[in-house]
Design an enzyme around this catalytic site. Structure first.
Site, PDB file in Angstrom:
ATOM      1  N   ASP A 141       3.621  -8.590 -28.666  1.00 31.22           N
ATOM      2  CA  ASP A 141       2.218  -8.699 -29.079  1.00 31.22           C
ATOM      3  C   ASP A 141       1.286  -8.211 -27.976  1.00 31.22           C
ATOM      4  O   ASP A 141       0.267  -7.577 -28.245  1.00 31.22           O
ATOM      5  CB  ASP A 141       1.881 -10.157 -29.404  1.00 31.22           C
ATOM      6  N   GLU A 143       1.830  -5.967 -25.683  1.00 33.04           N
ATOM      7  CA  GLU A 143       1.826  -4.500 -25.620  1.00 33.04           C
ATOM      8  C   GLU A 143       1.009  -3.918 -26.762  1.00 33.04           C
ATOM      9  O   GLU A 143       0.269  -2.954 -26.597  1.00 33.04           O
ATOM     10  CB  GLU A 143       3.257  -3.966 -25.709  1.00 33.04           C
ATOM     11  N   TYR A 144       1.181  -4.522 -27.930  1.00 30.20           N
ATOM     12  CA  TYR A 144       0.398  -4.074 -29.080  1.00 30.20           C
ATOM     13  C   TYR A 144      -1.093  -4.229 -28.789  1.00 30.20           C
ATOM     14  O   TYR A 144      -1.883  -3.309 -29.014  1.00 30.20           O
ATOM     15  CB  TYR A 144       0.789  -4.866 -30.337  1.00 30.20           C
ATOM     16  N   ASP A 145      -1.486  -5.390 -28.283  1.00 33.17           N
ATOM     17  CA  ASP A 145      -2.894  -5.633 -27.958  1.00 33.17           C
ATOM     18  C   ASP A 145      -3.430  -4.576 -27.012  1.00 33.17           C
ATOM     19  O   ASP A 145      -4.570  -4.135 -27.140  1.00 33.17           O
ATOM     20  CB  ASP A 145      -3.065  -7.014 -27.309  1.00 33.17           C
ATOM     21  N   LEU A 170     -11.716 -12.274 -36.231  1.00 31.16           N
ATOM     22  CA  LEU A 170     -12.517 -12.802 -35.124  1.00 31.16           C
ATOM     23  C   LEU A 170     -12.492 -11.835 -33.959  1.00 31.16           C
ATOM     24  O   LEU A 170     -11.467 -11.213 -33.687  1.00 31.16           O
ATOM     25  CB  LEU A 170     -11.941 -14.135 -34.640  1.00 31.16           C
ATOM     26  N   GLU A 191     -11.151 -25.196 -32.148  1.00 32.31           N
ATOM     27  CA  GLU A 191      -9.937 -25.397 -32.940  1.00 32.31           C
ATOM     28  C   GLU A 191      -8.790 -24.608 -32.318  1.00 32.31           C
ATOM     29  O   GLU A 191      -9.030 -23.576 -31.711  1.00 32.31           O
ATOM     30  CB  GLU A 191     -10.169 -24.895 -34.382  1.00 32.31           C
ATOM     31  N   LYS A 235      -6.086 -21.894 -32.179  1.00 30.33           N
ATOM     32  CA  LYS A 235      -5.889 -20.638 -32.910  1.00 30.33           C
ATOM     33  C   LYS A 235      -4.403 -20.518 -33.196  1.00 30.33           C
ATOM     34  O   LYS A 235      -3.608 -20.111 -32.351  1.00 30.33           O
ATOM     35  CB  LYS A 235      -6.380 -19.450 -32.091  1.00 30.33           C
ATOM     36  N   ASP A 289      -0.916 -19.358 -34.424  1.00 31.56           N
ATOM     37  CA  ASP A 289      -0.312 -18.039 -34.555  1.00 31.56           C
ATOM     38  C   ASP A 289       0.665 -18.080 -35.718  1.00 31.56           C
ATOM     39  O   ASP A 289       1.870 -18.183 -35.539  1.00 31.56           O
ATOM     40  CB  ASP A 289       0.396 -17.654 -33.252  1.00 31.56           C
ATOM     41  N   GLU A 316      -3.821 -21.545 -42.207  1.00 28.17           N
ATOM     42  CA  GLU A 316      -2.755 -20.807 -41.557  1.00 28.17           C
ATOM     43  C   GLU A 316      -1.417 -21.494 -41.846  1.00 28.17           C
ATOM     44  O   GLU A 316      -1.284 -22.703 -41.646  1.00 28.17           O
ATOM     45  CB  GLU A 316      -3.033 -20.808 -40.046  1.00 28.17           C
ATOM     46  N   TYR A 334      -8.729 -24.668 -42.222  1.00 32.49           N
ATOM     47  CA  TYR A 334      -9.833 -24.711 -41.268  1.00 32.49           C
ATOM     48  C   TYR A 334     -11.136 -24.116 -41.748  1.00 32.49           C
ATOM     49  O   TYR A 334     -12.102 -24.089 -41.007  1.00 32.49           O
ATOM     50  CB  TYR A 334      -9.429 -24.037 -39.955  1.00 32.49           C
ATOM     51  N   LYS A 379     -16.387 -22.093 -32.745  1.00 32.54           N
ATOM     52  CA  LYS A 379     -17.306 -21.815 -33.855  1.00 32.54           C
ATOM     53  C   LYS A 379     -18.620 -22.547 -33.622  1.00 32.54           C
ATOM     54  O   LYS A 379     -18.607 -23.727 -33.244  1.00 32.54           O
ATOM     55  CB  LYS A 379     -16.692 -22.300 -35.178  1.00 32.54           C
ATOM     56  N   LYS A 391      -8.555 -15.956 -26.352  1.00 32.94           N
ATOM     57  CA  LYS A 391      -7.103 -15.796 -26.249  1.00 32.94           C
ATOM     58  C   LYS A 391      -6.602 -16.374 -24.924  1.00 32.94           C
ATOM     59  O   LYS A 391      -7.278 -16.277 -23.898  1.00 32.94           O
ATOM     60  CB  LYS A 391      -6.749 -14.307 -26.329  1.00 32.94           C
ATOM     61  N   CYS A 408      37.112 -17.426 -24.568  1.00 38.34           N
ATOM     62  CA  CYS A 408      36.145 -18.483 -24.287  1.00 38.34           C
ATOM     63  C   CYS A 408      36.003 -18.604 -22.770  1.00 38.34           C
ATOM     64  O   CYS A 408      37.013 -18.708 -22.066  1.00 38.34           O
ATOM     65  CB  CYS A 408      36.620 -19.805 -24.868  1.00 38.34           C
ATOM     66  N   CYS A 439      37.510 -22.419 -21.677  1.00 40.05           N
ATOM     67  CA  CYS A 439      38.920 -22.806 -21.803  1.00 40.05           C
ATOM     68  C   CYS A 439      39.869 -21.606 -21.862  1.00 40.05           C
ATOM     69  O   CYS A 439      41.084 -21.776 -21.785  1.00 40.05           O
ATOM     70  CB  CYS A 439      39.117 -23.671 -23.036  1.00 40.05           C
ATOM     71  N   CYS A 455      35.097 -19.715 -30.325  1.00 47.45           N
ATOM     72  CA  CYS A 455      36.264 -20.217 -29.613  1.00 47.45           C
ATOM     73  C   CYS A 455      36.857 -21.262 -30.542  1.00 47.45           C
ATOM     74  O   CYS A 455      36.179 -22.200 -30.936  1.00 47.45           O
ATOM     75  CB  CYS A 455      35.853 -20.875 -28.295  1.00 47.45           C
ATOM     76  N   CYS A 459      38.654 -27.479 -26.128  1.00 50.23           N
ATOM     77  CA  CYS A 459      37.747 -26.811 -25.180  1.00 50.23           C
ATOM     78  C   CYS A 459      36.702 -27.822 -24.700  1.00 50.23           C
ATOM     79  O   CYS A 459      36.016 -28.429 -25.519  1.00 50.23           O
ATOM     80  CB  CYS A 459      37.077 -25.636 -25.890  1.00 50.23           C
TER      81      CYS A 459
HETATM   82  S1  IVH Z   1     -11.529 -18.718 -38.376  1.00 52.59           S
HETATM   83  C1  IVH Z   1     -14.787 -16.539 -39.902  1.00 52.59           C
HETATM   84  N1  IVH Z   1     -10.030 -20.584 -37.344  1.00 52.59           N
HETATM   85  O1  IVH Z   1      -6.898 -16.016 -36.258  1.00 52.59           O
HETATM   86  C2  IVH Z   1     -13.459 -17.140 -39.964  1.00 52.59           C
HETATM   87  N2  IVH Z   1      -9.071 -18.415 -37.649  1.00 52.59           N
HETATM   88  O2  IVH Z   1      -7.956 -13.539 -34.951  1.00 52.59           O
HETATM   89  C3  IVH Z   1     -12.451 -16.390 -39.191  1.00 52.59           C
HETATM   90  N3  IVH Z   1      -6.704 -18.253 -36.992  1.00 52.59           N
HETATM   91  O3  IVH Z   1      -7.492 -14.083 -39.108  1.00 52.59           O
HETATM   92  C4  IVH Z   1     -11.215 -17.123 -38.973  1.00 52.59           C
HETATM   93  N4  IVH Z   1      -6.479 -20.349 -36.372  1.00 52.59           N
HETATM   94  O4  IVH Z   1      -5.661 -15.880 -39.245  1.00 52.59           O
HETATM   95  C5  IVH Z   1     -10.088 -19.298 -37.731  1.00 52.59           C
HETATM   96  N5  IVH Z   1      -8.792 -22.350 -36.476  1.00 52.59           N
HETATM   97  C6  IVH Z   1      -8.856 -21.065 -36.869  1.00 52.59           C
HETATM   98  C7  IVH Z   1      -7.758 -20.183 -36.782  1.00 52.59           C
HETATM   99  C8  IVH Z   1      -7.909 -18.859 -37.172  1.00 52.59           C
HETATM  100  C9  IVH Z   1      -5.878 -19.189 -36.514  1.00 52.59           C
HETATM  101  C10 IVH Z   1      -6.327 -16.846 -37.238  1.00 52.59           C
HETATM  102  C11 IVH Z   1      -6.801 -16.327 -38.559  1.00 52.59           C
HETATM  103  C12 IVH Z   1      -7.674 -15.141 -38.224  1.00 52.59           C
HETATM  104  C13 IVH Z   1      -7.231 -14.791 -36.849  1.00 52.59           C
HETATM  105  C14 IVH Z   1      -8.390 -14.105 -36.141  1.00 52.59           C
END
Ligand code: IVH
Length: 690
Positions: A31, A33-35, A81, A113, A115, A117, A190, A242, A312, A336, A430, A433, A448, A453
């Site tokens: 993840d 590396e992707y980011d 987000l 809250e 986040k 995964d 989620e 959420y 939020k 993050k 093994c 043993c 084994c 053993c």
């Molecule tokens: S709120 C406006 N709350 O994170 C509402 N997202 O990177 C936007 N996620 O697509 C989402 N926990 O899949 C919200 N407590 C949480 C979350 C949450 C996980 C995920 C969600 C979102 C991604 C955004």
């Protein structure tokens, strides 16, 4: 390479990785590396807006839904987000939104809250009834996974879920009536795979010959996005809600949704939705900053994976009035955590011995600090996986740590090779043993098969004394290791040869403890032969099969003399089980164990049942059809089980069918049953029924 070429390349590469991750559930990079790729593209596009194309991954927040699921158009965009990576970014966000507020300095409260995964899902309720569930898809159109979501036990089928006031309110709280849910309600949450279930689940998958899931997120996604919901039903998925996506109270005049996010979470919880207990209310930004630091540590002690916190603005109308940037609302931000991934050197691959004798590869790493913990070992799942990922000893590898589970290796960084790396070879013996290792055809696991053993022995003892087997009281968690190390046990039968004196010599064993242990062991001698047969730990012989074998043959002695052909004649016993059983009893070492158990006075033969002690016919008058692969029973076993309880099993689904017992890979019978409205049962539910 000029900038345009780089952007094109990044776009293609990211789209490929999105596809691997979201569509195939089989990512090939981490993840983090992707980011990094994504952020690079984002930055280049920001500097050169002319290079943005409609198909750029930055222009969509998810991947295309699979064709095989029905499509669902969400009532409102399912937003994403923006990310912050530290407290500085958080304060910059506060300053940015300040410019859009009537007073930039105005006091703002927030909710914080976890986040999660997992997999984002959208649930629709009409008149309090769960009617539809969908994945997020591309944010506008998702996949209809209603039957799959229905299998998740924590998802309320109807709200409000009745709960006693005492569980909902503190004793001193004022009792206010619970608002009725709006007639039309769409909420968001989620779905995730609890960490404590993940490793055992993967191990069981491997023992069944399937490939392990790479991480809990992929296990959640792979479990939910199944065309066959019976598979989902067999997975321990759960979810947290959420957010509200849409609502409409109709003519009823009730069902108002509160303005504050904190109150919304509470209302969701009160209606009976699972809501993370770890969310918190913050009166100001310093509180948020402190919560972030706290969570960065706390994340490792949770039973779900989190990759950050979500901040939020508590006043939702105010938050919503700030609008969006692309698909990201301005009124919320994801903070993050630093990646729990590091690159380090794979020094060696050693072999761990499991209870069933599985020889599992384990990575020895050059120690590396990940999220405040020094990591020295990692799981490698199995040897096919090592070959598939082409992991070699001496490679630099990407290691990921997730919560309290054992860290795992995502893959090698092949570009850093210097040619000195060595290919990992499957064990031929093994390591403990020395017994020759065996890989059954069609399995990824290597075993084994030596019952004496020592490494396996500890695990076998743990299993022998466990509640599902001989249920030996007062046998502590570390007792098995101590006994094997002290040379007091060489096989499971030695448990009945333990004497007071040698036990007293063990560290931490005083009079009382020894007396209790010996009493527990002595009491277990009275267990019926089904339990003893289960406790032997023969492959494919759990408590159900043990019961079938003894019902048919009457005693372990008769069983030990049976041929595979004879065993297969028994209802519910298939060829694999028959061979496994006869192979076990043909082994001299196992025969010796058996004789020791007999000499110790254990029950080998079933007591002759009294005429009135038959099993009650709880399924009398009910007709069943069986389809798919069940988690523990074969179809024959399931048939025998149903018949033993008075039920009838037929081959095809009709309107006369009462229940369809469905397992993995159920096909047309499941569809037919759904069309006819026949109740669908899992193996667990069948057991619960009797
Ligand atoms: S709120 C406006 N709350 O994170 C509402 N997202 O990177 C936007 N996620 O697509 C989402 N926990 O899949 C919200 N407590 C949480 C979350 C949450 C996980 C995920 C969600 C979102 C991604 C955004």
């Amino acid at each position: 390479m000029d900038i345009e070429e780089r952007v094109t390349k990044l776009r293609d590469e990211i789209n490929y990785h999105l596809y691997r991750y979201h569509v195939l559930d089989a990512p090939v990079i981490s993840d983090a590396e992707y980011d990094a790729l994504y952020r690079e593209l984002l930055a280049l596009e920001a500097a050169h807006p002319a290079l943005v194309t409609p198909d750029s991954p930055t222009q969509r927040a998810g991947a295309e839904p699979l064709d095989a699921f029905a499509k669902v158009t969400h009532p409102a965009p399912i937003l994403s987000l923006a990310n912050a990576f530290n407290v500085e970014d958080l304060r910059a966000w506060r300053t940015r939104i300040g410019r859009l507020l009537p007073d930039p300095e105005m006091a703002l409260a927030f909710t914080v809250e976890p986040k999660l995964d997992g997999l984002s899902i959208v649930l629709t309720y009409r008149d309090g009834l769960f009617v539809q569930g969908a994945t997020r898809g591309n944010g506008e159109i998702g996949e209809d996974v209603t039957p799959n979501l229905r299998t998740i036990r924590s998802l309320p089928q109807r709200i409000p879920v009745s709960q006693s006031p005492s569980t909902r309110l503190g004793a001193d709280d004022e009792v206010s009536p619970l608002p009725a849910p709006p007639a039309y309600l769409v909420v968001r949450g989620e779905v995730f795979f609890p960490l404590d279930k993940f490793e055992a689940f993967n191990l069981a998958r491997m023992e069944a010959g399937a490939a392990a899931y790479m991480n809990p997120r992929n296990a959640a996604s792979g479990s939910l996005r199944q065309l066959d919901s019976a598979i989902t039903a067999a997975r321990p998925l759960t979810l947290y809600l959420y957010d509200f996506v849409a609502w409409d109270s109709g003519d009823q005049g009730s069902g108002d949704v509160p303005d504050e996010q904190w109150a919304r979470l509470d209302l969701l919880r009160q209606w009976g939705f699972p809501v993370s207990p770890d969310s918190r209310y913050c009166p100001d930004l310093d509180c948020v900053a402190a919560a972030y630091e706290e969570w960065a540590e706390k994340r490792n002690h949770l039973n779900y994976e989190v990759d950050g916190i979500v901040v939020k603005i508590n006043k939702r109308p105010l938050a919503d009035s700030l609008g969006f940037v692309g698909k990201d609302p301005r009124g919320a931000i994801a903070m993050k955590f630093p990646a729990q991934e590091k690159t380090t050197k794979l020094l060696d691959v050693v072999v761990n011995v499991g209870r069933t004798g599985i020889l599992a590869p384990a990575a020895v790493l050059e120690p590396v600090e990940i999220g405040g913990v020094i990591v020295r070992n990692a799981t490698l799942h199995n040897y096919d996986e090592i070959a598939r990922k082409d992991i070699r000893i001496g490679d630099m590898v990407i290691v990921k740590r997730a919560g309290e589970v054992i860290p795992y290796i995502i893959g090698p960084v092949a570009d850093l090779r210097d040619g000195s790396e060595r290919v990992v070879t499957k064990p031929t013996h093994c390591p403990v043993c020395g017994e020759t290792a065996v890989q059954p055809p069609d399995e990824v696991a290597i075993y084994c098969e030596n019952p004496a053993c020592p490494a396996q022995l500890v695990r076998r003892i743990e299993y022998f004394v466990s509640r599902g087997a001989m249920d030996v009281d007062n046998f502590g968690a570390k007792t098995g290791v101590l006994l094997v190390e002290a040379g007091l046990m060489h096989d499971i039968a030695d448990i009945y040869a333990l004497d007071r004196e040698s036990l007293l010599a063990l560290e931490g064993f005083k009079d009382k403890k020894v007396d209790n242990l010996l009493a527990g062991i002595a009491a277990s001698k009275g267990q019926p032969p089904e339990r003893l047969l289960t406790a032997l730990g023969i492959r494919f012989v759990g408590s159900v099969v043990a019961g079938l074998l003894l019902d048919a043959l009457g005693s372990i002695t008769t069983l030990a003399a049976a041929t595979p052909e004879q065993l297969q004649e028994i209802e519910g016993i298939g060829p694999e089980t028959a061979v496994s059983v006869t192979t076990w009893f043909a082994n001299d070492k196992n025969r010796a164990i058996l004789e020791k158990l007999r000499a110790a006075g254990l029950n080998f033969a079933k007591a002759v049942p009294a005429a009135d002690a038959q099993q009650p016919a709880t399924l009398a008058g009910l007709t069943f059809v069986i389809t798919g692969t069940l988690p523990t029973m074969s179809r024959d076993e399931a048939k025998a089980f149903i018949e033993a309880h008075g039920g009838k099993v037929t081959g095809s689904v009709s309107k006369n069918t009462d229940y369809l017992l469905a397992g993995e890979k159920a096909g047309s019978k499941l569809t037919k049953a759904q069309q006819l409205g026949v109740s669908i049962l899992s193996e667990d539910e069948l057991r619960a029924l009797v």
